[in-house]
Enzyme design. Structure first.
Site, short mmCIF file in Angstrom:
data_model
loop_
_atom_site.label_atom_id
_atom_site.label_comp_id
_atom_site.label_asym_id
_atom_site.label_seq_id
_atom_site.Cartn_x
_atom_site.Cartn_y
_atom_site.Cartn_z
N GLU B 60 0.82 -1.22 0.00
CA GLU B 60 0.00 0.00 0.00
C GLU B 60 0.85 1.25 0.00
O GLU B 60 0.57 2.21 -0.72
CB GLU B 60 -0.94 0.00 1.21
CG GLU B 60 -2.19 -0.84 1.02
CD GLU B 60 -1.95 -2.33 1.10
OE1 GLU B 60 -0.85 -2.75 1.50
OE2 GLU B 60 -2.88 -3.09 0.78
N HIS B 129 -10.60 -4.42 9.86
CA HIS B 129 -11.44 -4.25 8.67
C HIS B 129 -12.70 -3.45 8.98
O HIS B 129 -13.75 -3.67 8.38
CB HIS B 129 -11.82 -5.61 8.08
CG HIS B 129 -10.66 -6.43 7.61
ND1 HIS B 129 -9.82 -7.10 8.48
CD2 HIS B 129 -10.17 -6.67 6.37
CE1 HIS B 129 -8.88 -7.74 7.78
NE2 HIS B 129 -9.07 -7.48 6.51
C1 LIG Z 1 -1.89 -4.47 4.22
C2 LIG Z 1 -2.98 -5.34 3.70
N1 LIG Z 1 -3.40 -5.21 2.43
C3 LIG Z 1 -4.38 -5.98 1.93
C4 LIG Z 1 -4.98 -6.94 2.71
C5 LIG Z 1 -6.12 -7.82 2.15
N2 LIG Z 1 -5.67 -9.21 2.08
C6 LIG Z 1 -5.99 -10.12 3.03
S1 LIG Z 1 -5.27 -11.60 2.76
C7 LIG Z 1 -4.54 -11.06 1.33
C8 LIG Z 1 -3.70 -11.97 0.51
C9 LIG Z 1 -2.56 -12.48 1.31
O1 LIG Z 1 -1.81 -13.37 0.53
P1 LIG Z 1 -0.61 -14.16 1.18
O2 LIG Z 1 0.20 -13.22 2.02
O3 LIG Z 1 0.10 -14.88 0.11
O4 LIG Z 1 -1.29 -15.17 2.20
P2 LIG Z 1 -2.27 -16.37 1.80
O5 LIG Z 1 -3.67 -15.83 1.86
O6 LIG Z 1 -1.89 -16.84 0.43
O7 LIG Z 1 -2.05 -17.43 2.83
C10 LIG Z 1 -4.86 -9.72 1.10
C11 LIG Z 1 -4.39 -8.94 -0.07
C12 LIG Z 1 -4.53 -7.06 4.05
N3 LIG Z 1 -5.08 -7.96 4.88
N4 LIG Z 1 -3.54 -6.26 4.50
#
Ligand SMILES: Cc1ncc(C[n+]2csc(CCOP(=O)(O)OP(=O)(O)O)c2C)c(N)n1
Ligand SMILES: Cc1ncc(C[n+]2csc(CCOP(=O)(O)OP(=O)(O)O)c2C)c(N)n1
Ligand SMILES: [Mg+2]
Ligand SMILES: [Mg+2]
Lengths: 332, 325, 332, 325
Positions: B60, B129
């Protein structure tokens, strides 16, 4: 992907280009020396971070840029602003806080703006310029131009998240951005080696998937050569480059600050011996790219420019207090 | 007139602007092929492709800084945070760069960037959230802060936001996304700084923000049966803030309640109350009252989450009490 | 410094340890499957990100941890909480929003806290856990303990500044921190390969000056072996390790979300065939580390645990609304 | 009693606490051997070495997140930002983690972290080194916000901050660092939430924050000659905020002016004004008035910078006007 320090190609640079490089480094040096004197005289109300010893970097890189290319830079940005085409008179006037300064007196040493010549601003905060430069590259690509975005930053910015996030975005989207790291081995008084296990910045290009190139930042020909290729790649749509220039600031972090304890006099003296301007002068004559007279001519010319610039700044008006809140918004 | 949801109205506004101006691009996580976690960009990727609907890394700070640089150089980024909570990592860029560059460049650089995100407490979204955070932006020079509450306003204000050369926060309360309302076929824009009187009344004025508007309207409806006449004002944008509409209302009613789902201290209620006193002290028959979320992070479990925020009952009670003061 | 994917040492793990690994993976799987059912029944008011398919990672790592070691984790943290010692009943109760949940109903799926067993919390924000884990390591080193700090994060966090800043600090200060990247190739629906030119996470250890090790995250023995060495190093004061576990989530990003378009059914099926629990079961028998009966016994045991946990959660009280604002501050 | 500077008094407080508690450590840029850009840690590195006086990379987000994790696990970090402006990159960590973890863990985790930085407009520091930003923290649950104005308060409040198990913002206005004042030899602590009446008066109450306290006192001195009796109150901590002292004062004077160098909208002046109205409406003979910085980023050049902030003259005028209302 990482190259070793590129050995400068002595023959590559034509005489007039070589003279221009010498002239530009000298203009930066003389302007900075004037600012040092003016600071001592109390004519500069705020901070003053000089670029003395690092002139070859801004000069060698910006020599390849068009007015519609852009530069973003840091708290140590006088040299970048000058090399991008900001007149010395407007830099001095800015540090004096005058209405005729490139930022109309709003910025001072750390906030030099002159969009008219592609100087999009220096920043008092370490990091953001890397991201904004990535965004300029995004604009240039989206609008189908061949403009190039350049950002200068120090070794101190390398450990900051902005470096990681910005360079990654430029790499994955193949943006026309050149990331120029001025590795002068210290962030204020904190040694880069004490805050990074691996002080080779160019090597980091590998993990982001862009070329990382390290050059001797005190050798303007080496910087010029490496930057030329980086600019060519960017213009041709071949993507970003990480260019590490190994250099040194020979004065204190900022004027009025002490400069002891964190580095040795020997180290400073060693780097003073490697002065980018002196060494280039010697080489120009040795390579018969210029005569002593040619260079004296340039030196006199620059002396006159700086004298005029000081006079301009000294006699410039202060900003009108009534304008203090103008331009916060475009719309009302 | 045709009815559509808040989300679809806003998306229509975005689509109209993108069709007209090729320099507009959207960045965010899952706003490309996926069409946005909240369907903010549904269908647009197919039309405009990855360069204008750019899925980003989870960075971000990085993409806000990037879009700040883009906005300085001739394009018009729309940053889609999904949840506004994710903007917080980018506050350094927003406060020190995005909001200041027009000023520091004496207007030679513009900053046409739209920052959109969903706000609000509800649905057990829990503390990462459920953020509101808008007073942070209203406090600082350089930002515009827009909080639409109807489909009509969402479209008209988003189009104005995208055309603005200033950084605009466009905040959509999660509870409003699927609400429906009338949206004309013809193009229209809604200027910033114009509040809307959602219900006229003569006994008490209520300024409500975001999801609180509908709750205040419900409370007003209830109270009408009790013979209490409540005027409900939706500021629509809190920066700029339309105090005139509020002052006129209180000139009539003599009483003002500000209902805001966000926290009270240094919040928008405090600002409205203070300006009311500064500009209409003699019209006040009673102190301006505030209703806000209880002063705690937002918990997950329903009974806890519910306890945190004002509801129709508590709003009605507050209006009754204020009337009685 | 980067190792290739470590080939699991089949003989290294004693039968009881092997049984424990199987039991723990199964407990996580069955707990998640119950949460999936409960979510479908509307018993979980908020989000629910399951760990199904990735159980080998949390299990293999946490098997080496003491209760006074700490774990920080992400939005996909049920498995980490369970493996660190949070009872299934408290995880289910938490997602149900009950006062008996490990976070007393305040957190739900993305905010699992149980400091009593070293579970310092999962985070709904991507990135911060990496930094907080670095800080736990700082505490453990400053107070001269041999405690170890572990953080789990996804491939999505790798491009975030927190990864860059946190791992660098752990490296330069030689902190007892283990950075476990669960590289499941996607962040929600965004492919890691689309946001990183170089998707080899372990390789990045090199630029920070710490060991980067990549293992098959669906092979609990491989994870167990690699994590054992990382934990040994951390306890011995030899510093941090970056451990990349290549794995896959076989369900949608979160319950209730569609799971099409961004990845192929073939890819999902291929990874389902590599199920960490099934494959380990097969191997345990093949290696004569367990009999089918042994494992059936464990399966029955776990079935009972989850049944009891569900019953516990279902009959647990809701939090008292009057406590909604308690514990914002320690002092009044 | 002995006299010492604000900076030395604060440093003595830090040194006393570090001597007593080996779990206290300081992080920042140049706070090790260098002793801090503002001499906040001068001489301490020689005593405690690099582990407890940790020079960091330029990674504010990173070391704030790191210190948040440290505070959760038994140590007591003091984060020295040098200029508070540099905290902005860390707001994501501070707002979503540092401020929320005690609550989310139901008090099972503590958060003893002190966040110190210099604030304030002056000396042509320009827009990246002049920030105030304290309303952001006062607005959100979980933070304590301390703004000492005398050497005595700086030491006593810093010791309380370091002993606190809550996250504390300790903000030092640059213009105060070299001011001198009496500081006793004996150990002492100053509790949060206790304002100090710096000057008693009967006509107008003035609440002044940070550097505005001295300016308000000067203005009060001037006005005394004109026969206007001004009471000057220094809240010392704005979260928690001691409204009782303010209410008592206004009960006596009937008039309140809040002088704050920070911006007005959703600022601390708005909060004080609103609480004054909520809790003491009938005591008010005139609307509460605010004085703040003009609503623009902080420019470099002296005439522009000066034009931005309240000064003794403009404060005196505002008091005269309020008296006359
Ligand atoms: C700073 C931030 N940006 C966006 C999000 C929304 N979000 C929640 S989970 C996720 C994907 C995370 O992917 P990863 O780190 O690979 O973990 P996975 O879900 O694959 O286990 C996103 C973009 C968030 N929680 N925090
Ligand atoms: C985010 C942030 N943190 C701290 C500072 C204070 N500061 C100003 S310059 C500087 C050192 C920068 O070092 P480097 O990037 O190597 O540039 P150099 O001064 O060596 O040219 C620091 C820490 C800042 N300006 N921004
Ligand atoms: Mg440096
Ligand atoms: Mg992933």
């Amino acid at each position: 992907m990482t190259l070793d320090i590129a050995s400068p190609e002595r023959t590559a640079i034509a005489p007039d280009a070589a003279h221009a490089l010498y002239r530009e480094m000298l203009r930066i040096r003389r302007c900075e020396e004037q600012l040092v004197r003016s600071y001592a005289q109390g004519l500069i109300p705020g901070a003053c971070h000089t670029y003395i010893g690092e002139e070859a970097v801004a000069t060698g890189v910006c020599a390849h840029l068009r007015p519609d290319d852009t530069v973003l830079s840091t708290h140590r940005g006088h040299g970048h602003a000058l090399a991008k085409g900001v007149p010395a008179r407007e830099v001095i006037a800015e540090l004096f806080g005058r209405a005729t300064g490139c930022s109309q007196g709003r910025g001072g040493s750390m906030h030099l703006f002159k969009p008219e010549v592609g100087m999009l601003g220096t920043s008092g905060i370490v990091g953001p310029s890397i991201l904004m430069a990535t965004g300029a590259g995004y604009s240039f690509k989206l609008t189908r131009t061949d403009r190039v975005s350049v950002v200068f930053f120090g070794d101190g910015a390398v450990n900051n998240g902005a470096f990681h996030e910005g360079i990654n975005m430029a790499a994955i989207w193949n943006l026309p951005v050149i990331f120029v790291c001025e590795n002068n081995m210290y962030a204020t008084e904190v040694a880069f080696a004490s805050v990074a296990r691996n002080t080779n910045v160019a090597e980091r290009g590998y993990v982001y998937g862009l070329p990382g190139i390290a050059v001797d930042g005190n050798d303007v020909a080496a910087v010029y050569t490496a930057a030329g290729e980086a600019v060519r790649r960017a213009r041709a749509g071949e993507g970003p480059t990480l260019l590490e220039c190994r250099t040194y600031r020979t004065r204190a972090h900022s004027e009025g600050m002490r400069d002891v304890g964190y580095r040795t006099k020997e180290e400073v003296d060693e780097w003073k011996r490697r002065d980018p301007i002196e060494s280039y002068r010697t080489r120009l004559i040795a390579d018969e790219l210029a005569t002593d007279d040619d260079l004296r001519g340039i030196e006199d010319e620059i002396a006159a420019v700086i004298a005029e610039a000081l006079d301009f700044a000294t006699h410039s008006p202060w900003p009108d207090a009534a304008t203090a809140t103008a331009h916060v918004y475009s719309t009302t | 007139m045709r009815e559509m949801t808040y989300t679809n109205a806003a998306r229509e506004g975005l689509a109209e602007e993108m069709a007209l101006d090729p320099t507009i691009f959207v960045v965010g996580e899952g706003i490309g092929e996926r069409g946005g976690n909240f369907n903010t960009t549904l269908g647009l990727y197919e039309q405009y492709g990855p360069e204008r609907l750019r899925d980003t890394p989870i960075a971000e700070r990085g993409f806000v800084g990037m879009c700040t640089g883009a906005a300085m150089t001739g394009t018009r980024p729309v940053v889609d945070f999904m949840f506004l909570d994710f903007i917080l990592d980018a506050l350094g860029e927003l406060i020190n760069q995005t909001a200041k560059i027009q000023y520091m460049s004496s207007g030679r650089l513009k900053m046409p960037i739209t920052l959109r995100g969903c706000i609000g407490i509800g649905g057990s979204a829990a503390t990462h959230h459920s953020g509101n955070y808008y007073p942070i932006f209203a406090h600082l020079p350089g930002f515009r802060v827009v909080i639409p509450t109807t489909p009509y306003d969402a479209k008209g204000l988003l189009k104005t936001a995208i055309r603005s050369d200033d950084p605009v926060l466009f905040l959509e309360h999660k509870s409003l996304l699927n609400t429906k309302g009338a949206v004309p076929e013809e193009e229209y824009f809604i200027p910033f700084g114009e509040a809307r009187v959602r219900r006229t009344g003569s006994d008490v004025s209520v300024v409500a923000v975001a999801s609180m508007v509908n709750k205040a309207l419900e409370a007003a409806e209830k109270l009408a049966d009790e013979g209490i006449s409540v005027e409900v004002i939706d500021p629509r944008t809190i920066a700029p803030l339309d105090m005139n509409t509020i002052l006129e209302s209180v000139h009539k009613t003599g009483r003002l309640l500000v209902v805001d789902e966000d926290y009270a201290p240094c919040g928008i209620g405090a600002e409205i109350a203070t300006q009311m006193m500064e500009q209409g002290f003699d019209d006040l028959d009673a102190p301006v009252r505030r209703m806000n979320a209880a002063f705690a992070p937002v918990p997950y479990s329903q009974p806890l989450e519910t306890a945190l925020v004002p509801n129709v009952e508590t709003i009605a009670t507050a209006i009754r009490n204020l009337r009685a003061e």
